[in-house]
Design an enzyme around this catalytic site. Structure first.
Site, PDB file in Angstrom:
ATOM      1  N   HIS A  41      92.173 -24.411  -8.509  1.00 42.69           N
ATOM      2  CA  HIS A  41      91.544 -24.251  -7.088  1.00 42.69           C
ATOM      3  C   HIS A  41      90.470 -23.513  -6.817  1.00 42.69           C
ATOM      4  CE1 HIS A  41      93.225 -20.281  -6.636  1.00 42.69           C
ATOM      5  NE2 HIS A  41      94.379 -20.806  -7.391  1.00 42.69           N
ATOM      6  N   GLY A  43      88.096 -20.400  -6.287  1.00 44.36           N
ATOM      7  CA  GLY A  43      88.663 -18.899  -6.583  1.00 44.36           C
ATOM      8  C   GLY A  43      89.387 -18.814  -7.679  1.00 44.36           C
ATOM      9  N   SER A  44      89.845 -19.856  -8.726  1.00 49.76           N
ATOM     10  CA  SER A  44      90.825 -19.694  -9.636  1.00 49.76           C
ATOM     11  C   SER A  44      90.017 -19.161 -10.856  1.00 49.76           C
ATOM     12  CB  SER A  44      91.268 -21.055 -10.136  1.00 49.76           C
ATOM     13  OG  SER A  44      90.395 -21.788 -10.279  1.00 49.76           O
ATOM     14  N   GLY A  45      88.646 -18.871 -10.868  1.00 51.10           N
ATOM     15  CA  GLY A  45      88.035 -18.357 -12.093  1.00 51.10           C
ATOM     16  C   GLY A  45      87.082 -19.237 -12.653  1.00 51.10           C
ATOM     17  N   LYS A  46      87.164 -20.617 -12.226  1.00 47.93           N
ATOM     18  CA  LYS A  46      86.292 -21.449 -13.205  1.00 47.93           C
ATOM     19  C   LYS A  46      84.785 -21.084 -13.361  1.00 47.93           C
ATOM     20  CE  LYS A  46      86.904 -25.044 -10.239  1.00 47.93           C
ATOM     21  NZ  LYS A  46      87.514 -24.564  -9.088  1.00 47.93           N
ATOM     22  N   GLU A 169      80.797 -29.056 -11.246  1.00 52.27           N
ATOM     23  CA  GLU A 169      80.832 -29.870 -10.147  1.00 52.27           C
ATOM     24  C   GLU A 169      79.469 -30.967 -10.076  1.00 52.27           C
ATOM     25  OE1 GLU A 169      82.904 -29.178  -6.483  1.00 52.27           O
ATOM     26  OE2 GLU A 169      83.677 -27.284  -7.152  1.00 52.27           O
TER      27      GLU A 169
END
Lengths: 291, 268, 268
Positions: A41, A43-46, A169
């Site tokens: 999601h 803000g998950s750190g991706k 993305e």
């Protein structure tokens, strides 16, 4: 090129707007030649993880290893950009700045100090790879359509001849046709490497994940939740993915619906649309024959 | 990067300054600035320093936030001191070497100018630290109402001010992103030569300009789509009220101007 | 009713919309699809008078959008949610954002607070009321934008690719919210590239090169235009087509994977 992160963390300063994007205890090993999708999601750190792999930031603790060797600067907590890894940011067309497409294409390799003859040769190859012609060289990036700008922007990174390509993305905001072209060109580049090129692909589109990946990396709250094949991840951990606010590919939904209704699990070798459709049709043909 | 941005740094607390009407704060600040510009002797500086220290204490905001505001102007201040020490002339010669001569008066003058700037920056920070940017813009808008007769677009100007403050963090984040992306394309910012250094910023500035123009266009559409129109016929949710304390503070500020005026007349 | 009568719109020499005629009735949930550059966004901006047609006219409940006097009312009636969550957040807090529109249409200041809080409650953002935009996710910002529109009591809401920049969870939230608003009587116009979002609409419009190339229910659009319009075809429809070609006649109106599997189960 093999990339490895050992017990790596990255903590943003407390006052930073990005502080929720921090990473904790990341252990991961990425072998050459794989297509890895990264999901999680917002803000998950991706994004932080991608910057860490590219060497734009140095891990707060732990190490980044390239081909088994620890980066010397990163030991001292200093960032060092790894030039064999190409990083395509979100909306990469925002970084085009030259007056012509050609100038933007040669910008990266020129910074690396590569000979002009070689650079021009690469430009000719790359513009073709992204599905445009040499007529585009003298056009201003601003004149191009959204999809074309995106393809040129990706080409500016490919111009630097990376072994590993990280994309954040890359299809966001494009129409279905534009997205398809982008995926196709990345796939072409990947295949042209003869098993030596790596793609690390951040996306929210689960159907893209099912179609292309060898492995899926799931990020949640700054940690790696799963690293698994798409087949095993989506069929065995769909419940956890839901908890993380993530969806499953349509092909998985279809297989599960059939299992719920008919009580039969249709065995597939991958989650690619064509493969699943073929198996499902075969199954129903057989069913029809029995009735 | 975002930590270094000071403009619009509101710090929440419940001091008298936080509770004041933004208009009375703006008027008082204007008075105090005039008062400080009137200072021409040592007793004036002592009084002004005491006043500023008193206000900072009352504001309940840690001193470091005020000092942060001074940081960017330190070089200018240092330059001012040296300029005065080296180039102004006085009567009491302290030191002479070839064409270089230093007078007692020039040292005093250099330091008093710096002190004055110090005090002005601190008292202005008091306003920005204790007032939300939007309230400030609102107060400014009302105070400038009379200018509307001169066809000055007061409402639009105030909205513009508020939006500028709102978008500073966004633009700074954008800047961070572009810098990272161009670093990934091999831009070297550590180059020593001046010309190369300036050139290396072109790939940053141009994309930032383009995205900002795009943003501005989107924002203009969003404002219009919410029926802003020409800003006329609007109602305001927050109606500013002058309380007793506002009149008191303005009174005190006027008194301060008077005192500093007298001090100047009487002389140190 | 929103109606476009023989509308053309051009950028310089480039015709973006070519003689479009279209009626959107109250209570519809209209999805608009089509490749980038097909003129979808211009359609949405024409709907609330952000841009004006070069030929033809646009009418909102019978009022023509070219009339400067009626623009404020038209923008209140037709709410517009844009693509980029960051660029449509005008003020500095969630609460102020909703208030901004209310001020623009001249709402009584005493009533603003309750109207704003009701709107925020509806999009489940009331508990974030004091937060600044950079502390919110994209999906949360879009919900605030919807609240800001809802507070102005619109009859139509146009979502111009408002889900494009969100993660799956954020996107699903917005779709659910659209459906809820639709059942409450608001006319929804949703521009999107995601075909599964199109399936929840009551009517679909396909735009290409400035022309309406198809107009009908989702079932009729997908059954008849599958190859021609460069649309992404949902898996359910591909499955249906394949099954039909092997002799299993899944009915036309079945549009979802659930529908197809259920049909197969009941018919076997």
């Amino acid at each position: 090129m093999d990339i490895k992160l050992e017990r790596a963390s990255y903590i943003y300063p407390n006052s930073s707007i990005n502080s929720y994007e921090s990473l904790r205890n990341i252990n991961i090993s990425i072998e050459a030649g794989k297509w890895i999708s990264v999901i999680g999601h917002t803000g998950s750190g991706k994004s932080t993880l991608m910057k860490l792999l590219k060497g734009l930031i140095a891990p707060t603790t732990g190490h980044l290893l390239i081909n088994g060797r620890v980066n010397e600067l990163s030991k001292k907590g200093k960032a060092q950009i790894i030039s064999d890894i190409g990083l395509v940011f979100q909306y990469p067309e925002h970084q085009l700045f030259e007056t012509t497409v050609l100038k933007d294409l040669v910008f990266g390799p020129k910074n690396q100090g590569i000979e002009m003859k070689e650079v021009n040769q690469r430009a000719k190859e790359m513009i073709k790879l992204v599905g445009l012609s040499e007529e585009y060289f003298q056009k201003a990036p601003l004149q191009l359509s959204g999809g074309e700008k995106r393809r040129v922007a990706i080409a500016t990174v490919l111009m630097m001849n990376p072994e590993v390509l990280i994309l954040d993305e890359p299809t966001a905001g494009l129409d279905p046709l534009g997205s398809k072209l982008i995926l196709q060109l990345i796939h072409d580049w990947y295949k042209a490497g003869g098993g030596h090129r790596t793609v690390i692909f951040v996306t929210h589109e689960m159907n893209e994940v099912a179609e292309y990946s060898d492995e899926v990396l799931v990020m949640n709250n700054g940690e790696i939740a799963f690293l698994d094949s798409p087949l095993s991840l989506f069929l065995n951990h769909d419940y956890e993915l839901k908890e993380f606010g993530l969806d499953t590919p349509d092909t998985v939904k279809l297989l599960q619906l059939i299992e719920q209704r008919f009580g039969d699990y249709i065995k597939v070798e991958s989650l690619q649309e064509e493969v699943v459709l073929r198996e499902v049709i075969a199954y129903f043909k057989k069913q029809g024959a029995e009735v | 990067m975002i930590e270094n941005v000071l403009i619009g740094q509101f710090i929440d607390a419940s001091s008298i300054f936080h509770r004041l009407d933004p208009r009375s704060k703006l008027i008082s600040l204007f008075c105090i600035i005039i008062a400080f510009l009137l200072i021409d002797n040592i007793s004036g500086y002592i009084l002004a320093s005491l006043l500023v220290v008193g206000c900072i204490t009352l504001s309940q905001i840690p001193l470091r936030f005020f000092l942060k505001g001074l940081k960017p102007i330190l070089i200018i201040l240092a330059f001012t001191v040296f300029y005065h020490i080296l180039f102004t002339k006085g009567e009491n010669l302290l030191f002479q070497y070839s064409i270089l001569s230093i007078y007692k008066e020039s040292i005093i003058e250099g330091f008093s100018i710096v002190l004055r700037i110090f005090l002005l920056v601190l008292i202005t920070s008091l306003l920005t630290l204790t007032t939300k940017p939007l309230d400030l813009a609102h107060g400014f808008e009302i105070l400038c109402k009379p200018l509307k007769r001169l066809r000055f677009p007061v409402e639009q100007f105030s909205l513009m001010l508020a939006i500028t403050l709102r978008f500073i963090p966004t633009i700074v984040m954008e800047l961070d992103k572009i810098i990272e992306a161009q670093k990934a394309r091999g831009v070297n910012f550590e180059d020593k030569s001046f010309v190369k250094k300036v050139l290396s910023y072109i790939p940053i500035i141009i994309p930032l300009l383009f995205t900002s123009i795009q943003r501005a266009e989107n924002l203009a559409n969003a404002i219009d789509a919410r029926a802003y129109g020409d800003g006329s016929g609007r109602t305001r949710y927050k109606v500013l009220h002058f309380e007793n304390r506002d009149y008191q503070v303005i009174g005190i500020s006027l008194l301060v101007v008077g005192v500093f005026f007298l001090l100047r007349m009487v002389g140190g | 009713m929103l109606s476009f009568d023989n509308v053309s719109f051009a950028y310089g020499q480039h015709l973006v919309l070519k003689n479009i005629s279209l009626q959107i009735n109250k209570g519809e949930f209209l999805a608009i699809v089509g490749p980038n550059g097909s003129g979808k966004s211009n359609l949405s901006k024409l709907a609330n008078g952000l841009i004006q047609p070069h030929l033809g006219k646009v009418l909102v409940d019978g009022v023509i959008t070219q009339m400067p006097k009626s623009l404020r009312e038209i923008r209140r009636l037709v709410g517009l949610i844009f693509q980029n969550p960051e660029d449509q957040f005008i003020t500095t807090t969630v609460f102020d954002e909703v208030i901004f529109g209310l001020e623009n249409i001249g709402v009584d200041p005493d009533k603003m607070k309750s109207i704003a809080e009701d709107a925020l409650k509806k999009v489940e953002m009331l508990s974030y009321k004091g937060l600044e935009p950079h502390k919110l996710s994209g999906g949360q910002k879009q919900r605030v934008a919807i609240a800001a529109i809802l507070a102005m009591k619109p009859k139509y809401i146009v979502f111009d690719e408002s889900t494009a920049m969100l993660d799956p969870e954020g996107r699903q939230n917005i779709i659910t919210l659209m459906q809820q608003l639709h059942t409450e009587g608001i006319t929804i116009i949703h521009i999107t590239h995601h075909m599964e979002e199109v399936l929840v609409a009551t009517r679909v419009l396909v735009l290409k090169d400035g022309l309406i190339v198809a107009d009908g229910t989702p079932a009729s659009i997908f059954n008849n235009n599958i190859e021609s319009n460069e649309l992404e075809v949902p898996l359910a429809l591909k499955l249906k087509q394949r099954l039909r070609s092997t002799g299993i006649k899944v009915p036309e109106q079945v549009m979802t994977l659930e529908g197809v599997v259920d049909y197969l189960w009941t018919s076997s």
